[in-house]
Design an enzyme around this catalytic site. Structure first.
Site, PDB file in Angstrom:
ATOM      1  N   TYR A 142      -7.255  19.285   6.544  1.00 44.57           N
ATOM      2  CA  TYR A 142      -7.377  20.668   6.781  1.00 44.57           C
ATOM      3  C   TYR A 142      -7.910  21.997   7.711  1.00 44.57           C
ATOM      4  O   TYR A 142      -7.727  22.382   7.829  1.00 44.57           O
ATOM      5  CB  TYR A 142      -7.448  20.903   4.804  1.00 44.57           C
ATOM      6  N   LYS A 192      -7.826   5.644   3.437  1.00 39.81           N
ATOM      7  CA  LYS A 192      -6.897   5.337   3.629  1.00 39.81           C
ATOM      8  C   LYS A 192      -7.587   3.724   5.418  1.00 39.81           C
ATOM      9  O   LYS A 192      -6.530   4.357   6.205  1.00 39.81           O
ATOM     10  CB  LYS A 192      -6.056   5.928   4.044  1.00 39.81           C
ATOM     11  N   ASP A 224      -2.730   5.086  -2.057  1.00 40.50           N
ATOM     12  CA  ASP A 224      -1.280   5.520  -2.891  1.00 40.50           C
ATOM     13  C   ASP A 224      -1.475   4.387  -3.963  1.00 40.50           C
ATOM     14  O   ASP A 224      -0.692   4.336  -4.466  1.00 40.50           O
ATOM     15  CB  ASP A 224      -0.665   4.276  -1.209  1.00 40.50           C
ATOM     16  N   ASP A 248      -6.794  16.409  -2.845  1.00 36.97           N
ATOM     17  CA  ASP A 248      -5.855  17.828  -3.148  1.00 36.97           C
ATOM     18  C   ASP A 248      -4.547  17.290  -4.278  1.00 36.97           C
ATOM     19  O   ASP A 248      -4.495  17.945  -5.087  1.00 36.97           O
ATOM     20  CB  ASP A 248      -5.360  18.845  -2.133  1.00 36.97           C
ATOM     21  N   ASP A 252      -4.492  17.428  -8.821  1.00 35.49           N
ATOM     22  CA  ASP A 252      -3.548  17.785  -8.906  1.00 35.49           C
ATOM     23  C   ASP A 252      -2.888  16.768 -10.165  1.00 35.49           C
ATOM     24  O   ASP A 252      -2.111  16.863 -10.860  1.00 35.49           O
ATOM     25  CB  ASP A 252      -2.869  18.675  -7.977  1.00 35.49           C
TER      26      ASP A 252
END
Ligand code: NAD
Length: 362
Positions: A142, A192, A224, A248, A252
């Site tokens: 980001y 990752k 994943d 992020d 959630d």
């Protein structure tokens, strides 16, 4: 100059003022009980501040935050201010500004799951779920270089860059290991590293940091797979250490596991114990002024503030135990109400119940 006993209280818009009132009731109780000498000062933020002063974060509010030990934030926003240019809108101009201004590099979201609320089948969560999602908040995808470009055929494209420096990873990993030390002593680092070079650096750096915390176990998992494990078997996990963008999404997903936004607190931490504490939910426009909002996320955010900014585990644990007791007894606001055997209460009554439980626990 900083006042080490001062909390900046910014209730904001929508249900913010209603749930904040209940958190302040709880703060008043612990303040008196433990003789904490904590002072609070309230100031305007968000849409309310735009209406009064023409900007979402007036100077007087920023000055209050600067001299405080921590910020207890409600929520900001609302359709009334949606037509403003993006940089002037309540969330961007106040909340995101504060995160950046105070270099709040870590976002903590604890997540406990109540069996009757979780969308998962009971057999998947029968051993309990108690997670702490630790998200790096000021680096990564980001904040990397971004832009638009054209290829040699003149086709339009765009790019974002995922970039981490060792120091940024060390700082967030150290915090995660320290937190794990006070919990189940297990860190799961999410990356990752099979595809992304920056994630190889992430993994190597986390491994190095772990050498200073030999009492805490460390495992690495690809993002994943982590996402899948949260749905299949979330119980074995404790502290989830996440790069910004993965955190992020996974935080959630954890929120989804718990079943209600009204329960989830968050802490955004900087250096020297400074932090901003707020519920994960927003202004809940459908509930404003109806005494229906759940104040527990705001009250839990207060307990995080006491734990991390004031380093007062006793007061924080008292609040958290009282919240657990109230829920165990089946006392629920509308968002958590799942069976007629439970007692349905309003925002104010929920705050009163938490205080009553604290009195009993003392
Ligand atoms: P929201 O969180 O306000 O509402 C989503 C749903 O969750 C609603 O059904 C709401 O009733 C419920 N909910 C949220 N908090 C609750 C609580 N404490 N108790 C019970 N139920 C609760 O999200 P949204 O609808 O996407 O956004 C509405 C407004 O809030 C927008 O203007 C948005 O910009 C703003 N917002 C602000 C913040 C913040 O201040 N940090 C965060 C998210 C959204």
């Amino acid at each position: 100059m900083k006042n080490k006993n001062l909390i900046a209280v910014l209730p904001g818009d929508g249900i913010g003022p209603e749930v904040m009132k209940e958190a302040l009731k709880v703060l008043n109780f612990v303040n008196n009980h433990y003789h904490l000498n904590i002072e609070t000062k309230v100031s305007e933020v968000g849409g309310q501040a735009i209406d009064l002063y023409g900007e979402a974060l007036p100077d007087k509010t920023l000055e209050l935050c600067q001299k405080s030990k921590a910020i207890l934030f409600g929520s900001v926003g609302g359709s009334k201010w949606d037509k403003l240019p993006p940089e002037k809108r309540p969330e961007r101009a106040s909340l995101l500004f504060l995160r950046k201004h105070f270099n709040l590099f870590a976002n903590l979201r604890p997540c406990k799951v109540l069996k009757d609320l979780s969308p998962l089948k009971e057999e998947r969560i029968q051993n309990g779920v108690d997670l702490m999602c630790v998200r790096e908040l000021t680096g990564g995808l980001y904040f990397g270089e971004k832009g638009k470009k054209f290829n040699k055929h003149g086709e339009k494209g765009a790019f974002d860059t995922l970039n981490y420096f060792e120091k940024e990873v060390q700082r967030i990993a150290t915090l995660a290991f320290k937190l794990a030390r006070k919990r189940k002593k297990k860190v799961t680092s999410i990356d990752k590293a099979n595809v992304l070079t920056s994630m190889v650096l992430w993994r190597e750096t986390v491994k190095k940091v772990s050498k200073n915390f030999e009492d805490v176990s460390l495992e690495h998992i690809y993002v994943d797979n982590m996402s899948m494990q949260l749905m299949l078997n979330p119980s074995p996990y404790d502290v989830l250490l996440c790069p910004n963008s993965f955190g992020d999404i996974l935080s959630d997903q954890c929120a989804g596991l718990s079943g209600s936004l009204g329960l989830l607190p968050s802490a955004s931490l900087g250096e020297n114990n400074f932090g901003l504490y707020e519920p994960a939910g927003g202004i809940a426009p459908d509930l404003v002024g109806k005494n229906k909002a759940n104040p527990l996320a705001q009250i839990h955010s207060l307990s995080l503030l006491l734990r991390y900014s004031f380093e007062n585990d006793k007061a924080a644990s008292l609040i958290e135990k009282a919240i657990d007791k109230v829920l165990e007894k089946g006392i629920r606001t509308r968002d958590l109400f799942t069976s007629k055997t439970q007692t349905l209460v309003g925002t104010k009554e929920m705050g009163d119940e938490v205080v009553k439980e604290m009195e009993k626990l003392c």
